[in-house]
Design an enzyme around this catalytic site. Structure first.
Site, PDB file in Angstrom:
ATOM      1  CB  CYS A   1      26.144  36.679  42.892  1.00 24.74           C
ATOM      2  SG  CYS A   1      25.221  35.811  44.180  1.00 24.74           S
ATOM      3  CB  THR A   2      21.931  37.238  40.111  1.00 22.16           C
ATOM      4  OG1 THR A   2      22.886  37.372  39.067  1.00 22.16           O
ATOM      5  CG2 THR A   2      20.562  37.658  39.613  1.00 22.16           C
TER       6      THR A   2
END
Length: 575
Positions: free
Chosen positions: A210-211
């Site tokens: 994810c980020t």
């Protein structure tokens, strides 16, 4: 040295970090963040929960480094990955305001990230999250995918834990690796996707990203909680941000990394444009205009030439039946969001009569909900009780009513009764039976198909409210919530004076849809639906995500305290 320090004083930066740890005194930590961040003129978002913190703040680089130095001395933050990046100061007020980068916002919350749209469900054990892989280790696994023959049965799958609008401008791509993009609007939709597609994960090595890493912590724990076959879960430590720092040319990450601050996105030195304009399909990947879908409010990509149109429909809304040419029923704007609830009336009622019966409830909930009323699909015959009147010598039958009445409808019908659409009155063959609802078990397939059309034309809806037989219908839909995904999407049901129809299979496997059950108590004077019938229906739902209101008001939905307070409390959890 002094010149270098002056440069840092002028440089701007963004700092991201999170930490899962037990917070002994959250109020003290709140006061600390408030004092420290304000003294350093930092802006952004700080979220505090009993189990940790999640921080995205911006300011002068020197101030951010001072903040890191202070936090590093606190034992609570031992081992925290502080991700600091230099960037330009916020110049687009619209972007900065929407991203929360014009002021400092410190809030105490229940969860650092909301994994489930069901606010009543228990989150997975974060201590059971996936194994952390550094950016170099993560890259090496992708690089060697397909080369190892030690265990060919365990296929490597790459799982993106982000939202669709993020993945449209950048994602990992590696040869010989299947990449799974859930294409979700929001993170809280991920568990539903994981449940539906668990066959793609079971028995495989799951590589997540994810980020910045925090979403993978919770999501990987959720996957592992599924038990045998879901043990091999790994996650990119520090997220895409750390990977791009390690591999400035992008490595296996293609495109740009969407971020939740004024930068909007961050690309590598070799960032290709992966996104496309929603309108003309021209390559485009800039979300700075902050244009959103007119229906669901998800961010969409619209190039400069195509901006200025009145209606934008994201690919998910188009996929599920929204037409670009049509106007949405209700365009929600920030600050005015209400829950849209589809209302299903009872047997031998219609939308108009049910709207009248719930007028008081609608008025008292007007700031929280928008009720949408519909007629059921099964049209019923006009009937009247043919009782004789007068003394024995002059007794005569009652004539049919002269007045015109609105049609009455049903969700379920008696399988032994033919559907009669005549507008003529017909005398009832038998006296009224208060237990007639127990015989009305047919017609579900027609009603379900009808609801799919309603939702396609008039959705989306946050929840379904059913009264009496309408509650029985809503319960059947709730039982099939997962299999109806994409056709009838909703987050909760409200079942008033309900009863069960053909739900025997759920006596051992509870229905896991968030639910509010409202019915008359044992002495509640509901002469239509027995107390035991409503209580039995409530018992079919998972008690971990259900709320029960027993009242003494009869066959109605109560609108006074304390019953109304419980209804409001349930609804507010979904706002």
């Amino acid at each position: 040295m002094t010149e270098k320090k002056n440069m840092k004083d002028d440089e701007y930066g963004v700092l991201l970090y999170y930490k899962y740890t037990d917070i002994p005194n959250i109020d003290d930590l709140f006061r600390f963040y408030n004092s420290n961040c304000n003294s350093l003129s930092l802006i952004g978002r700080v979220r505090l929960a009993p189990h940790g913190v999640n921080v995205t703040i911006g300011g002068k680089l020197s101030a951010l480094e001072e903040h890191i130095a202070v936090m590093s001395k606190n034992q609570l933050f031992e081992g925290t990955d502080f991700k600091l990046a230099t960037c330009s100061e916020p110049i687009n007020d619209k972007v900065a305001e929407e991203c929360g980068f014009t002021t400092l916002s410190i809030r105490i919350v229940k969860d650092l990230v909301t994994l489930s749209s069901n606010p009543l469900s228990k989150p997975p054990d974060i201590s059971n999250s996936g194994k952390h892989l550094s950016a170099v280790e993560f890259h090496s696994v992708l690089q060697n995918a397909g080369k190892s023959v030690t265990d060919a049965s365990k296929k490597l799958v790459l799982l993106d834990a982000r939202n669709l609008y993020e993945t449209r401008i950048g994602k990992f791509h590696a040869p010989n690796v299947e990449t799974l993009d859930p294409e979700i609007r929001q993170y809280s939709d991920l568990p539903s996707w994981l449940d539906t597609h668990s066959d793609k994960l079971r028995g495989n090595q799951i590589l997540m990203y994810c980020t910045g890493g925090i979403r993978c912590e919770m999501a990987s724990a959720y996957i592992k909680s599924k038990g045998p076959g879901f043990e091999n879960v790994f996650q990119l430590y520090g997220g895409i941000q750390r990977y791009m720092e390690q591999f400035p040319e992008g490595g296996y990450f293609k495109g740009k990394n969407f971020v939740f601050d004024h930068r909007v996105s961050v690309g590598s030195s070799n960032a290709n444009v992966l996104g496309n304009c929603l309108i003309c399909s021209f390559p485009f990947d800039d979300y700075s205009s902050r244009i959103r879908c007119s229906y669901c409010r998800m961010l969409v990509l619209v190039c400069n030439e195509c901006q200025g149109k009145n209606l934008y429909v994201c690919e998910l809304c188009q996929k599920y039946g929204k037409l670009v040419e049509s106007e949405p029923l209700s365009i929600q704007t920030k600050g005015s969001k209400k829950l849209r609830i589809l209302c299903l009336h009872g047997f031998r009622q219609n939308a108009s009569s049910f709207k009248g019966r719930t007028a008081s409830l609608a008025k008292k909930l007007k700031n929280l909900v928008e009720f949408v009323y519909i007629d059921a699909p099964h049209q019923l015959q006009f009937i009247y009780q043919n009782k004789e009147i007068g003394d024995l010598s002059s007794r005569r039958p009652i004539s049919p009513p002269y007045k015109q009445c609105n049609r009455k409808f049903a969700w379920f019908v008696d399988p032994d009764t033919d559907e009669n659409t005549s507008s003529d009155w017909e005398a009832a063959h038998v006296p009224f039976d208060s237990l007639q609802y127990q015989k009305q078990t047919a017609g579900f397939d027609k009603s379900l198909a009808y609801l799919k059309e309603i939702v396609s034309d008039n959705g989306p809806f946050d929840g379904i409210l059913g009264f009496s037989q309408g509650a029985a219908m809503a319960a059947c839909v709730a039982a099939q919530q997962m299999s109806l995904k994409g056709e009838i999407d909703f987050r909760f049901v409200i079942l008033c004076s309900g009863f069960s129809v053909n739900l025997q299979q759920y006596e051992k496997n509870p229905i896991k849809c968030p639910s509010l059950h409202i019915y008359g108590s044992d002495h509640g004077k509901d002469t239509q639906i027995a107390f035991d019938a409503s209580r039995s229906l409530a018992s079919l739902f998972d008690e971990g995500c259900s709320v029960i209101v027993e009242h003494d008001c009869g066959h109605i939905i109560p609108t006074r305290s304390p019953y109304l307070d419980t209804i409001k409390d349930f609804l507010q959890r979904f706002l």
